[in-house]
Structures are given as structure tokens and as C-alpha cells.
Write an enzyme that holds these catalytic residues in place. Structure first.
Site, PDB file in Angstrom:
ATOM      1  CB  SER A   1      13.553  22.068 -15.241  1.00  0.00           C
ATOM      2  OG  SER A   1      12.584  23.053 -15.223  1.00  0.00           O
TER       3      SER A   1
ATOM      4  CG  HIS B   1      -1.767  -1.108   1.325  1.00  0.00           C
ATOM      5  ND1 HIS B   1      -2.999  -1.611   1.063  1.00  0.00           N
ATOM      6  CD2 HIS B   1      -1.286  -2.330   2.267  1.00  0.00           C
ATOM      7  CE1 HIS B   1      -3.201  -2.756   1.279  1.00  0.00           C
ATOM      8  NE2 HIS B   1      -2.321  -3.363   2.040  1.00  0.00           N
TER       9      HIS B   1
ATOM     10  CG  ASN C   1      12.603  16.765 -14.622  1.00  0.00           C
ATOM     11  OD1 ASN C   1      12.688  16.908 -13.450  1.00  0.00           O
ATOM     12  ND2 ASN C   1      12.223  17.677 -15.379  1.00  0.00           N
TER      13      ASN C   1
ATOM     14  CE  LYS D   1      11.544  19.572 -12.225  1.00  0.00           C
ATOM     15  NZ  LYS D   1      10.370  18.937 -11.723  1.00  0.00           N
TER      16      LYS D   1
ATOM     17  CD  GLU E   1       8.903  11.778 -15.653  1.00  0.00           C
ATOM     18  OE1 GLU E   1       7.841  12.594 -16.017  1.00  0.00           O
ATOM     19  OE2 GLU E   1      10.026  12.139 -15.184  1.00  0.00           O
TER      20      GLU E   1
END
Ligand code: ARG
Length: 456
Positions: free
Chosen positions: A277, A156, A285, A283, A290
Site C-alpha cells: 500500500s 455459509h 494486498n 499491507k 482480486e
């Protein structure tokens, strides 16, 4: 340009209608397979006395030239000629004259296109199996370096029990192993030749389907000509196996995305697989992870698309089936790309052992150890669970963790507690003692790694 099937037509379609109906913009990907199929077909026609050896030779020589030109990107394709099959036949006839027109004896584009796609997928699936193996190799390498790297395991997305990071990585190894099995088993069904089924009913010519099948490296032939040209279950199986594989990759990518976040800081990705970014200088990323997660959607889309295309089609061939190709090509490209990226990403990621370990020391993921402790001393597990639950509550009230509660507090709760609970609470020991088969105990993880290495 005259249509190769133009005999019964007086009018002609306009360019934009031809464009709508044509598949040449994407099925040119099948040029190599189409030529291979044609070489086998022409050779068989001569062997069966349907065309002469001299004619077959001329055709085969012509096809070989076309294969070279296609590979060099020197062939022009025309929308007027609809698809790769008619385009190549046209080029062949330009090259060798009317004998080129004999190639299509005892054959239809329906068995031809099915044959091309079987040949194509056979090659691609074998490549994909190798790419999966490369990724499994990368997982094993990371796992071997992280057997004693400990972190919280989650259910969970709540901290559950401490585990070895190698154990976590190896979970994916076994998922991929099943993916590989699925792809390998599907090869049995891809490895059948539809060639010689004709348009749908077979042919009056004395062809030898087994000969073309074995020339093309197929293990056998479709037993029913209608089935051979109608079904695309071999592509659906590929799309379905690919969907499962992508789902596995996507889950790992999701974890990688979580792990690289400031909140977790469990791993760092190599600069090669991240981007910055354009506005926020701090950043880094995890774009590639993704994207794999995102691309999983298009693979599912191709599966659902083709299932939907086929569900209402009467036998045999229907033009709807031309829509089987783009999703297949796209999935091949997506799966191959995703596997290469994830192999590089996992192979080069830096594991922050310190962060993993410190997080597992500051949580309640060792609570089960205490319950097991009492249960092993004879207390029914349900009661033990209740007692430890209360101890956790006490900790929360006091603002401490289980290892920081004095023994007196434990003793007050239950007299079975002894000094040795502090050893039991140590997450490292908690892992070490989980030695049931397939568990996260270090010796089990080592045994698992041995098995995995033997498999590859
Ligand atoms: N381009 C067609 C396809 O990909 C080839 C088969 C055409 N057959 C036909 N009877 N029109 O499906």
C-alpha cells in the site's frame, strides 16, 4: 485512397465517419489468419481452373511477403480501408499489381471474416486447454503436499466439518476438468469452414469448399451458406465456456483473498503476486487474486454483449456483427492472463498448516462426529442431532469446546456415550473416517489424486 468497393459511389464519407465504421484498429489481430485463408482460397481457385496456376502463384508469393511484413509490424493499415481484409487486399495489389484483384473471386468478406475467426479461436482454445492443464498440475502439486493438512470446511462461511486441504484444492481440479471438457467439445464446432459461403448464397464459380477446408485444417464445412456467414454461436460458446472458467477461478481467488487475511491466515502469497500500500506500510494486498475476480465481470460482459448484439439480427450478415471481435479478443487475453497468474500464485503460495490446524481444533466443526457416533449406536439420527445440539449449547455456556467436556456431562445427556468419544472428536480422525467415495478421508483423497494424475 479509393475505396475497394467505390464503384457505385460518387461522394465519400468524412474521416470521422470512416473511423466509426472501421474495424482495422482491432481486427488487425486477424492478419495471420486472413492471409492463411487467402492462400488456401487462391490455391483452390487455381486447382478448380478459376484462375491460372501462374496467377495463384503470384498471389500466394505476395501473401507470404505480407505475412512476413505483418509479423514484423511493418504493414501500414488505413482506416479508409475499413478492415483487415480490405487493407491486406490493397497491400497485395500494391505489391503484385492487378492480379491481386483476382483473389476476391468467389469470395466475400462475410465468409472471409467468419473463416478468420474460426481459425483464430481454434488456435486460442487449444492454447487455453493447455494453460488449464498447467494450472491443474499446480493444484495437484499443492494437494500432494497437503493431504494431511487439516482445516475447517465451511458452509455459509460458517465452520462445518473438518476436511483435508488437498481435498479442498482438488475440488477446483475437477471443476477445471469440466471446463477443459467444455472447451474441447467446442472445438468440434469451431473446426468447421465457412469459406466459400460467399456473401450469403454461395457462388456461381465451380469452387471446392472441401479443398479449402482441408488446407486450413478444418474437419468439415458449414452445410448452409446463410448459416455459415450469419451465426456467431461458436464465439458465444467460447465466451460462455470462458465465463464458466472465470467463475471457477474467481471463486478460488475469493478464497485466496479470505485465506490471506489476518482473520484466517491460512496461506501466504509469494511477494511476486502481491502489492504493498502506498500509505499503510504493513499491507500486503492480494491484488492479482482480486483482479482475476474483477476481470471475471468483463468476460461475462462480453458474453451478454454478443448475445444481445445477435438476438434481433435478420439473416444474413449485418454490420452489427463487426462488434463480435473486441469482446472475443479481450476474453482470450483475460483468460490466458488469468490462468497464468493463478498457476503461479497457487504454485508458490505458502500453506500455513499450523494456522489451519489450530483453527480446526478450536471450533465445533466436530459436532457431526458426535451425532454420527450416537446414530451408529442405533439412536435415530434426528434424536442424536438434538442431543449434540444441546451439548454444543452447554459448551457455549461454559466457554469450552466439545473435547473439553467431561465424560460425566456426556453420560448425563445419553448413556450411549463412552470414553471413546474423545477419539471420535479428534478432527484428524473425523477426516480419516470419512471414506465414502469422493469424501475427504485421507485414503479417498489419495485415490482421487491418483485418478487426477492419470487424467493429465
Ligand atoms: N469488418 C467486417 C466485420 O468484421 C468484415 C465483414 C464486412 N462485410 C460487409 N458486408 N460489410 O464484420
Amino acid at each position: 485512397m479509393k475505396k475497394l468497393w467505390g464503384g457505385r459511389f460518387t461522394g465519400s464519407a468524412e474521416e470521422w465517419v470512416d473511423e466509426f465504421g472501421a474495424s482495422i484498429s482491432f481486427d488487425q489481430e486477424l492478419a495471420k489468419q486472413d492471409i492463411e485463408g487467402s492462400v488456401a482460397h487462391a490455391t483452390m481457385l487455381a486447382a478448380c481452373g478459376i484462375i491460372t496456376e501462374a496467377e495463384a502463384n503470384e498471389i500466394v508469393q505476395g501473401l507470404k511477403k505480407l505475412a512476413y511484413q505483418a509479423e514484423q509490424g511493418e504493414l501500414d493499415y488505413s482506416v479508409k480501408l475499413e478492415d483487415i481484409h480490405l487493407n491486406l487486399e490493397h497491400h497485395l495489389t500494391e505489391l503484385i499489381g492487378p492480379t491481386g484483384g483476382k483473389l476476391h473471386t468467389a469470395r466475400s468478406r462475410n465468409d472471409q471474416v467468419a473463416t478468420d475467426m474460426h481459425l483464430y479461436l481454434k488456435e486460442q482454445v487449444s492454447d487455453i486447454i493447455m494453460l488449464i492443464t498447467d494450472f491443474q498440475q499446480a493444484l495437484i502439486q499443492q494437494a500432494e503436499q497437503n493431504i494431511e493438512t487439516i482445516l475447517p470446511g465451511y458452509t455459509h462461511l460458517q465452520r462445518a466439518q473438518p476436511i483435508s486441504f488437498a481435498h479442498h484444492l482438488m475440488a477446483y481440479f475437477w471443476m477445471l476438468d469440466r471446463d477443459k471438457q467444455r472447451f474441447s467439445e467446442s472445438l468440434k464446432r469451431i473446426n468447421l469452414s465457412p469459406l466459400g459461403a460467399g456473401a450469403l448464397a454461395g457462388t456461381t464459380f465451380p469452387i471446392d469448399r472441401h479443398k479449402t477446408a482441408s488446407m486450413l485444417g478444418f474437419a468439415g464445412i458449414y452445410e448452409n451458406s446463410l448459416d455459415a456467414v450469419s451465426d456467431r454461436d461458436f464465439i458465444l460458446e467460447f465466451l460462455s465456456d470462458s465465463s464458466l472458467l472465470m467463475m471457477h477461478l474467481s471463486r478460488l481467488c475469493e478464497e485466496i483473498i479470505l485465506w490471506t487475511s489476518q482473520e484466517f491466515q491460512f496461506i501466504e502469497l509469494s511477494d511476486a503476486f502481491t502489492t504493498g500500500s502506498s500509505i499503510m506500510p504493513q499491507k500486503k494486498n492480494p491484488d492479482m487474486a482480486e483482479l482475476i475476480r474483477g476481470k471475471t465481470g468483463r468476460v461475462y460482459g462480453s458474453l451478454i454483449g454478443l448475445l444481445t448484439i445477435l438476438k434481433g439480427l435478420p439473416l444474413a450478415y449485418n454490420k452489427d456483427m463487426q462488434e463480435d471481435k473486441e469482446g472475443m479478443f479481450d476474453t482470450v487475453k483475460t483468460v490466458r492472463g488469468s490462468l497464468k497468474i493463478i498457476t503461479g500464485m497457487v504454485g508458490t503460495m505458502k500453506v500455513r498448516k499450523d494456522k489451519m490446524e489450530s483453527s480446526v481444533k478450536n471450533d465445533f466443526s466436530n459436532a457431526t462426529e458426535l451425532a454420527d457416533y450416537l446414530a451408529s449406536k442405533g439412536l435415530p439420527f434426528r434424536q442424536a442431532h438434538e442431543i449434540v445440539g444441546k451439548l454444543v449449547l452447554t459448551c457455549i455456556e461454559k466457554g469450552c469446546y466439545l473435547g473439553e467436556l467431561p465424560l460425566a456431562v456426556y453420560k448425563d445427556m445419553n448413556s450411549l456415550f463412552e470414553e471413546d468419544i474423545y477419539e471420535v472428536l479428534n478432527p484428524y480422525n473425523a477426516i480419516d473416517r470419512r471414506n465414502s467415495a469422493g469424501g475427504t478421508g485421507f485414503s479417498q483423497v489419495r485415490a482421487q489424486l491418483e485418478k487426477a494424475k492419470n487424467l493429465l
